[in-house]
Design a protein around this motif. Structure first.
Motif, mmCIF file in Angstrom:
data_model
loop_
_atom_site.group_PDB
_atom_site.id
_atom_site.type_symbol
_atom_site.label_atom_id
_atom_site.label_comp_id
_atom_site.label_asym_id
_atom_site.label_seq_id
_atom_site.Cartn_x
_atom_site.Cartn_y
_atom_site.Cartn_z
ATOM 1 N N LEU A 237 0.821 -1.203 0.000
ATOM 2 C CA LEU A 237 0.000 0.000 0.000
ATOM 3 C C LEU A 237 0.860 1.261 0.000
ATOM 4 N N VAL A 240 1.845 1.739 -3.492
ATOM 5 C CA VAL A 240 0.730 2.282 -4.267
ATOM 6 C C VAL A 240 0.569 3.775 -3.982
ATOM 7 N N LEU A 241 0.670 4.135 -2.716
ATOM 8 C CA LEU A 241 0.531 5.545 -2.334
ATOM 9 C C LEU A 241 1.566 6.410 -3.038
ATOM 10 N N THR A 244 1.028 6.450 -6.871
ATOM 11 C CA THR A 244 -0.152 7.183 -7.315
ATOM 12 C C THR A 244 0.099 8.679 -7.250
ATOM 13 N N SER A 302 -4.420 10.333 -0.872
ATOM 14 C CA SER A 302 -3.465 9.868 0.135
ATOM 15 C C SER A 302 -4.192 9.448 1.398
ATOM 16 N N TYR A 305 -5.685 6.071 1.068
ATOM 17 C CA TYR A 305 -4.666 5.029 1.161
ATOM 18 C C TYR A 305 -4.202 4.834 2.587
ATOM 19 N N LEU A 309 -4.141 1.657 4.753
ATOM 20 C CA LEU A 309 -2.884 1.182 5.335
ATOM 21 C C LEU A 309 -3.068 0.859 6.814
#
Ligand code: ATP
Ligand code: MG
Lengths: 315, 364
Positions: A237, A240-241, A244, A302, A305, A309
């Motif tokens: 994650l 991904v954060l 992104t 954010s 996410y 998380l």
């Protein structure tokens, strides 16, 4: 310095001998001495521009114009979100598609590479280092040489994937392939980053969990699904954060490869922002407003996410 | 239910033996304890039985079936790890359900079995907590429940109480023993705590230096240690060991003291020493009785009151200290000369060269 330390370490001895009045810098003063330059830099370079651009986003202003900023309240925002929204919306969808595709592919590729490189073997260290190279290159350089690689007549990309033996695909000037070529380059460049994060996550999984699972008669697939995946999920994650947020700012590689073209098919928000702010009209006020909209979106994503998380960590 | 057979099983790491060739048969429903000091190869033995560690020699039979090269999952054995090895990202319930889900059990079956086992271990209230937030005792229960829930053929437990507080260990010890009796499951249990081993084991395998020193019931290893290591290691304090010179029925101890060996022992000691040689006399603290006209002289070195009894530390000369158990009421000042006798049924003799116990020809 050493005296200040000695005092801090032994307050009793300092109390026993009455302190003589001497010029000396206290711990507090030293702390300030270290912090002040950082704070000054932060204010000048970050905080002031942040608030000044917020102010400008409510004004009609152009840095190359001779007129001072003129207060127009929410006009800039209104323009972006209503009268001119079609093209801006296009920029956002391009960015969104790009983010989805490149982050998704990076996750799959990065995680896959990490699973392969997880077991140490002869030369695995070297291979890991080699895979990390793209990540360390300058995006502008990457953009330039991938432009050559994609070139339909000179580049070897078409040759590699055997498209159309008579005259290959025009990657950078084809309206649908344009976005894909940026995605390919971004995936090539940043999958190693995802791999690195995943590797550190995988290596943090203690062996005894797999031993326990073997005793519990779990198949390899069951172990992957119930142990490996949840254990690396927090790091996945984070990857991904980061990716992104980066994808939403996609600028350098896009400029290096397509410059937003053909037409505006690969014009991401960041590229649009750049052209509004610095090309032609220098529309400073309006581009500041756009920048703030992007900022708000990034903060919102954010937050989502980070919430995910925390859920992954606490369950 | 299962029998476990080790035939010359050994493990080498490089050139070093972690476990020297070992033979052991664990009977169906038996509780066997592997006991030994740190690093003697207990964990390695257990890991070989479970299949987590490959043997470097020998054979492992489970219910008579050769499983030496089978995977852990094909052996139907549960393992309770030394530090529990719980799945940190799952709740206690999910941890316990894991082995069942891994076999693809139906949802209701899983729920029912998890409930049953958690009721058995009295841990229903912690089912929705993650291991990180559990006390040591509850983590221990989760680990046990995860092993029990599958109804495996045999249990392997690696110092499952090692991480617990002293008073809680006693409770859990009783609980595990009780579970074993209820489930009647073949169990191999590792510990380095000899009190735990004595309390729990049907049989004890005493290990040291990668080698089996003795296999026997708690009473056997306590009363008839096979060698000096077992004599010292079992019991707290261990067996009293007094060197002396044996000459025709009499053992000459330090500073002129003598001990006349029981008649039943004389023939075997004569044979072992050929009538004249060094021996080590061994006896437990409770075998010594202090009395006015007893045989062996000593001086009181120290006394400790242990609640129910008093432990006398007696000096025999030559800096040999022995321990003797007396009644709670007995009071002796330090440095008092005393005399003591030994219960003839409770003395043992060891060969100082081989360190092995001397076996009496005919046990009296
Ligand atoms: N993977 C390994 N590689 C090399 N040596 C090992 C390995 N595992 C164990 N050993 C060695 O084998 C010997 C026996 O280890 P083992 O873990 O079986 O001891 P133990 O009796 O369980 O000790 P403890 O009471 O400390 O748990 C030790 O000397 C240890 O250093
Ligand atoms: Mg161990």
């Amino acid at each position: 310095m050493s005296q200040a330390n000695a005092q801090a370490l032994s307050p009793q001895s300092a109390a026993a001998a009455p302190p003589r009045q001497r010029r000396q810098t206290s711990d507090r003063a030293i702390a300030w001495l270290f912090i002040t330059p950082t704070i000054v830099l932060l204010v000048v370079m970050n905080i002031f521009p942040l608030f000044y651009s917020l102010y400008l986003s409510f004004n009609d202003y152009s840095v190359i114009g001779s007129e001072p900023p003129k207060w127009v309240a929410l006009d800039n925002y209104e323009k972006i979100l209503t009268s001119e929204r079609q093209r801006y919306w296009h920029n956002f969808t391009v960015t969104g598609r790009y983010a989805l595709l490149s982050v998704g592919l990076q996750l799959i590729l990065g995680f896959g590479l990490a699973m392969l490189l997880r077991e140490k073997f002869r030369g695995s260290g070297l291979i890991t280092t080699l895979i990390l190279i793209p990540m360390m290159l300058s995006p502008v350089v990457v953009g330039l040489f991938w432009k050559l690689i994609f070139d339909p007549s000179k580049g070897f990309f078409n040759y590699l994937i055997y498209t159309n033996p008579r005259g290959g695909a025009e990657w950078l000037s084809d309206p649908t392939l344009g976005l894909w070529s940026i995605v390919i380059v971004d995936v090539w460049m940043w999958s190693p980053f995802v791999m690195l994060l995943c590797l550190s996550g995988l290596s943090a999984i203690p062996d005894y969990l797999y031993e326990a699972a073997a005793i519990d008669r779990a198949s390899a697939w069951f172990q992957f699904r119930r142990i490996t995946l949840p254990q690396v999920m927090p790091l996945l994650l984070i990857a991904v954060l980061f990716r992104t947020i980066e994808a939403f700012k996609a600028f350098d590689v896009v400029m290096g490869l397509t410059g937003g073209g053909p037409g505006d098919t690969t014009e991401t928000v960041a590229v649009r922002l750049y052209s509004e702010a610095f090309l032609g009209k220098f529309r400073t006020g309006e581009s500041s407003a756009l920048a703030y909209i992007v900022l708000i979106i990034i903060i919102a994503i954010s937050n989502l996410y980070i919430r995910a998380l925390n859920r992954a960590r606490e369950g | 239910m299962a029998t476990i057979e080790l035939i010359n099983v050994e493990k080498k790491f490089g050139d070093v033996h972690a476990v020297k060739p070992m033979n052991l048969t664990v009977r169906d429903g038996e509780f066997v304890v592997l006991l030994g000091p740190s690093g003697c190869g207990k964990t390695t033995t257990l890991r070989m039985i479970s299949g987590l560690e490959a043997v470097t020699g020998g054979q492992i039979l489970l219910n008579g079936r050769d499983v030496t090269w089978e995977r852990p999952s094909d052996r139907d054995i549960a393992f309770v790890f030394q530090f529990f090895a719980l799945y940190s990202h799952m709740t206690a319930r999910e941890n316990i359900a894991f082995p069942l889900q891994a076999q693809g059990e139906r949802r209701e079956v899983v729920r029912q079995r998890v409930e049953d086992v958690s009721r058995l271990l009295r841990m229903e209230h912690v089912l929705d907590v993650r291991p990180g937030a559990l006390s040591g005792g509850d983590q221990q229960r989760v680990a046990l429940a995860r092993a029990l829930v599958r109804h495996p053929a045999a249990f392997l437990m690696d110092e499952p109480l090692g991480a617990l507080d002293a008073d809680f260990r006693e409770t859990m010890r009783a609980e595990i023993k009780r579970l074993h009796i209820d489930q009647h499951a073949t169990t191999v249990y590792v510990t380095h705590d000899q009190i735990e081993a004595m309390a729990m084991g049907d049989r004890i395998v005493v290990m040291s230096d990668a080698d089996v020193q003795q296999v026997g019931t708690p009473a056997e290893v306590y009363h008839d240690p096979a060698n000096l290591f077992v004599a010292r290691f079992i019991g707290s304090p261990g067996m009293n060991l007094v060197p002396g010179r044996y000459v025709r029925g009499v053992l000459h101890l330090a500073e002129g003291a003598t001990y006349k060996v029981p008649d039943a022992w004389a023939p075997s000691l004569d044979a072992a020493t050929r009538g004249d040689g060094d021996l080590i006399l061994g006896f437990r603290p409770e075998a010594a009785t202090v009395g006015v006209d007893s045989a062996i002289p000593a001086t009181v070195y120290a006394t400790d009151l242990h609640g129910g009894y008093t432990m006398l530390h007696l000096e025999l000369g030559n800096n040999t200290i022995i321990h003797a158990r007396t009644t709670r009421e007995a009071k002796y000042a330090i440095n008092t000369p005393v005399r003591f006798d030994l219960d003839p049924a409770m003395v043992r003799f060891f060969d100082p060269a081989t360190e092995a116990a001397i076996i009496p020809e005919v046990r009296a």
